[in-house]
Design a protein around this motif. Structure first.
Motif, PDB file in Angstrom:
ATOM      1  N   LEU A 167      41.637  24.092  46.121  1.00 18.18           N
ATOM      2  CA  LEU A 167      41.010  25.187  46.465  1.00 18.18           C
ATOM      3  C   LEU A 167      39.930  25.461  45.574  1.00 18.18           C
ATOM      4  O   LEU A 167      38.908  25.964  45.690  1.00 18.18           O
TER       5      LEU A 167
ATOM      6  N   LYS B  45      35.808  26.202  45.630  1.00 13.85           N
ATOM      7  CA  LYS B  45      35.205  27.300  45.415  1.00 13.85           C
ATOM      8  C   LYS B  45      33.832  27.040  44.403  1.00 13.85           C
ATOM      9  O   LYS B  45      32.834  27.505  44.339  1.00 13.85           O
TER      10      LYS B  45
ATOM     11  N   ASP C 215      29.449  27.839  44.064  1.00 18.20           N
ATOM     12  CA  ASP C 215      28.841  28.129  42.947  1.00 18.20           C
ATOM     13  C   ASP C 215      27.967  27.249  42.537  1.00 18.20           C
ATOM     14  O   ASP C 215      26.696  27.457  42.180  1.00 18.20           O
TER      15      ASP C 215
ATOM     16  N   ARG D 229      21.501  34.714  37.107  1.00 22.70           N
ATOM     17  CA  ARG D 229      22.448  34.581  38.084  1.00 22.70           C
ATOM     18  C   ARG D 229      23.007  33.123  37.947  1.00 22.70           C
ATOM     19  O   ARG D 229      24.156  33.067  38.114  1.00 22.70           O
TER      20      ARG D 229
ATOM     21  N   HIS E 265      27.125  32.608  38.132  1.00 21.16           N
ATOM     22  CA  HIS E 265      27.955  31.448  38.565  1.00 21.16           C
ATOM     23  C   HIS E 265      28.688  30.743  37.917  1.00 21.16           C
ATOM     24  O   HIS E 265      29.910  30.108  38.077  1.00 21.16           O
TER      25      HIS E 265
ATOM     26  N   ASN F 134      31.767  32.502  37.218  1.00 19.99           N
ATOM     27  CA  ASN F 134      32.927  32.392  38.375  1.00 19.99           C
ATOM     28  C   ASN F 134      33.467  31.116  38.082  1.00 19.99           C
ATOM     29  O   ASN F 134      34.779  31.021  38.353  1.00 19.99           O
TER      30      ASN F 134
ATOM     31  N   TYR G 178      37.759  30.403  37.743  1.00 21.04           N
ATOM     32  CA  TYR G 178      38.490  29.458  38.550  1.00 21.04           C
ATOM     33  C   TYR G 178      39.456  28.715  37.703  1.00 21.04           C
ATOM     34  O   TYR G 178      40.465  28.185  38.105  1.00 21.04           O
TER      35      TYR G 178
ATOM     36  N   ASP H   3      45.239  35.368  38.183  1.00 21.44           N
ATOM     37  CA  ASP H   3      43.751  35.514  38.905  1.00 21.44           C
ATOM     38  C   ASP H   3      43.124  36.661  37.905  1.00 21.44           C
ATOM     39  O   ASP H   3      43.461  37.478  37.715  1.00 21.44           O
TER      40      ASP H   3
ATOM     41  N   ARG I 120      39.827  36.963  37.809  1.00 18.22           N
ATOM     42  CA  ARG I 120      38.713  37.684  38.535  1.00 18.22           C
ATOM     43  C   ARG I 120      39.017  39.110  38.302  1.00 18.22           C
ATOM     44  O   ARG I 120      40.226  39.499  38.809  1.00 18.22           O
ATOM     45  N   HIS I 121      38.055  39.877  38.493  1.00 17.01           N
ATOM     46  CA  HIS I 121      38.225  41.225  38.421  1.00 17.01           C
ATOM     47  C   HIS I 121      39.058  42.182  37.343  1.00 17.01           C
ATOM     48  O   HIS I 121      39.799  42.935  37.244  1.00 17.01           O
TER      49      HIS I 121
END
Lengths: 237, 237
Positions: free
Chosen positions: B86, B90, B94, B200, B204, B207, B211, B220, B222-223
């Motif tokens: 997975l 993802k 990106d 940008r 990416h 990101n 992962y 996790d 992220r955030h």
């Protein structure tokens, strides 16, 4: 009987995830509307609320991601269902990034309306039309996802051109203002970034629509021309 | 014996996919370098080559996506391997979008160097440093992915701040030029979009690094804040 029970349980789990995605989508539609209103009306408290709500969206993404991983691991879905779950995993990534764009616009609203910047000349640029088009695209992408409707999804791909055209119009307007009065440049650049955020929301909605077409038609329409997409979508009629 | 054979086959398939991702990553590093060189040197034929090569990247994304779906459907991997697959799905999203940003820069190079625009004043802005930082981030993200190395991944998250800082520097430069000579505005806006593309690319790559951390640490990131990320990564030492 046991098999049937498992199958039903699977359907319930899948339905729960789909419902969660739609709830996440609805929340994000609201976020875009609020962010653009905060920006146009100089409503700083609304902008703060958008930034605060973005945490909930991030939480939803993580939670749906986990749901999907658990469903695959426990239910070992067949190819069709697996493709649906993988499309959901991709969809929520785009949804979360639309949320980020709304947050950027909210931050821009706070930046533009703080005391220093208000001394600069006011720019009569309206992002509401472009934002409205982007929210509409997102709504149609979510509808297409909910009903697995490739025709609606193909419409979203066409609508992205209107959002892009609207962005180019705003850009031309901003360049005119900057040329006429260089004191507007700083503000114009900030508004340009906000307009760019709206354009990107359209791009993400388009990505989501492409996943739906892939899911329904089993053909990967990413990286193909609009004409090929339409051939794919109307191939059943 | 049969089980073992299946397990070995699975490892081979997984290894093939990972190798494909790294090849895709290498191709994209080259694309960014070429795009920024095309832009700085006004090399239109190099820019055209970047646009042409982007098709290969899109093809790789679709192909890796299919490989991953087939592996999940046929091998029904356990939770750990499933998470890896997975994360690959993802990651390539990106990577493909980084490729799109390089393509945008190449298009900008063609636009800026066509005859009409050259009549406008030349702008001495250098994107190479920012692009170099972004390519470095991408390289480290790919290394972190290949070795499942959360420490390198955490470094990528920190490096994103340098790319952002470099972008803000370019923005300040461009605003100064535009204020001093409004005839530079159109070109400056195009260069601004190219700089935004570099920024940008950094996002990416970030990101992708997130992962990897998720994969290794099972948490996790992220955030979550940079401080939390560092706590997660050093928790084993």
């Amino acid at each position: 009987m046991h098999q049937e029970h498992i199958a039903k349980q699977f359907d319930v789990e899948l339905e729960n995830v789909r419902a969660k995605v739609l709830r996440m989508g609805g929340l994000i539609e609201e976020q875009i509307e609020s962010a653009v209103n905060a920006l146009q009306d100089g409503n700083v408290s609304l902008a703060r609320q958008v930034i605060e709500t973005d945490r909930r969206i991030n939480g939803l993404e993580v939670s749906i991601d986990e749901d999907c991983t658990h469903i695959i691991a426990r239910r070992q879905p067949a190819a069709g269902d697996l493709r649906l779950i993988l499309a959901i995993i991709k969809t929520i990534t785009d949804l979360e990034r639309i949320g980020d764009e709304a947050k950027k616009m909210a931050r821009m609203a706070i930046l533009l309306h703080d005391s220093d910047r208000l001394l600069q000349p006011h720019l009569p640029v309206d992002l509401r039309h472009a934002a409205h088009l982007a929210v509409q695209m997102l709504g149609h992408s979510l509808d297409a996802f909910a009903r697995l409707d490739a025709t609606t999804a193909a419409q979203v791909l066409r609508d992205d051109r209107d959002v892009d055209e609207s962005f180019r119009g705003i850009l031309r307007q901003l360049i005119t203002f900057m040329m006429e009065d260089p004191r507007t440049i700083s503000n114009a650049i900030d508004i340009l970034f906000a307009a760019k955020a709206v354009e990107r929301i359209g791009d993400h909605a388009k990505n989501m629509a492409e996943y739906v077409i892939y899911l329904v038609k089993g053909k990967d329409v990413r990286h193909t021309s609009m004409e090929e997409v339409e051939r794919t979508v109307i191939s059943d009629y």
